[in-house]
Design a protein around this motif. Structure first.
Motif: not given
Length: 74
Positions: A56-63
């Motif tokens: 989720e943290a990596k996804l949030a960074a990409i978004l």
């Protein structure tokens, strides 16, 4: 941003994640039980919450990165 475009942005961002993170998030989004997700990834169920938190943290960074690029902030 509409709900459909948010879903599309999330799907594109998930595609950019390492495979284990992407699979975990897709399975969770599909409603799979934690033990099924862990088994599919070949990890102990006790390790799944940490993996999902990282995903989720990596996804949030990409978004955030995609949003900033879209808004001309980077």
């Amino acid at each position: 941003m509409t709900a459909d475009s948010s879903k599309d942005a999330r799907a594109r961002a998930i595609d950019r994640l390492p495979t284990s993170y992407a699979v975990a998030l897709r399975l969770r989004d599909a409603g799979a039980a934690d033990d099924v997700i862990a088994s599919g990834l070949g990890i102990e169920a006790v390790s799944l919450p940490a993996l999902l938190e990282l995903a989720e943290a990596k996804l949030a960074a990409i978004l955030r990165q995609e949003r900033d690029l879209h808004n001309g902030l980077t």
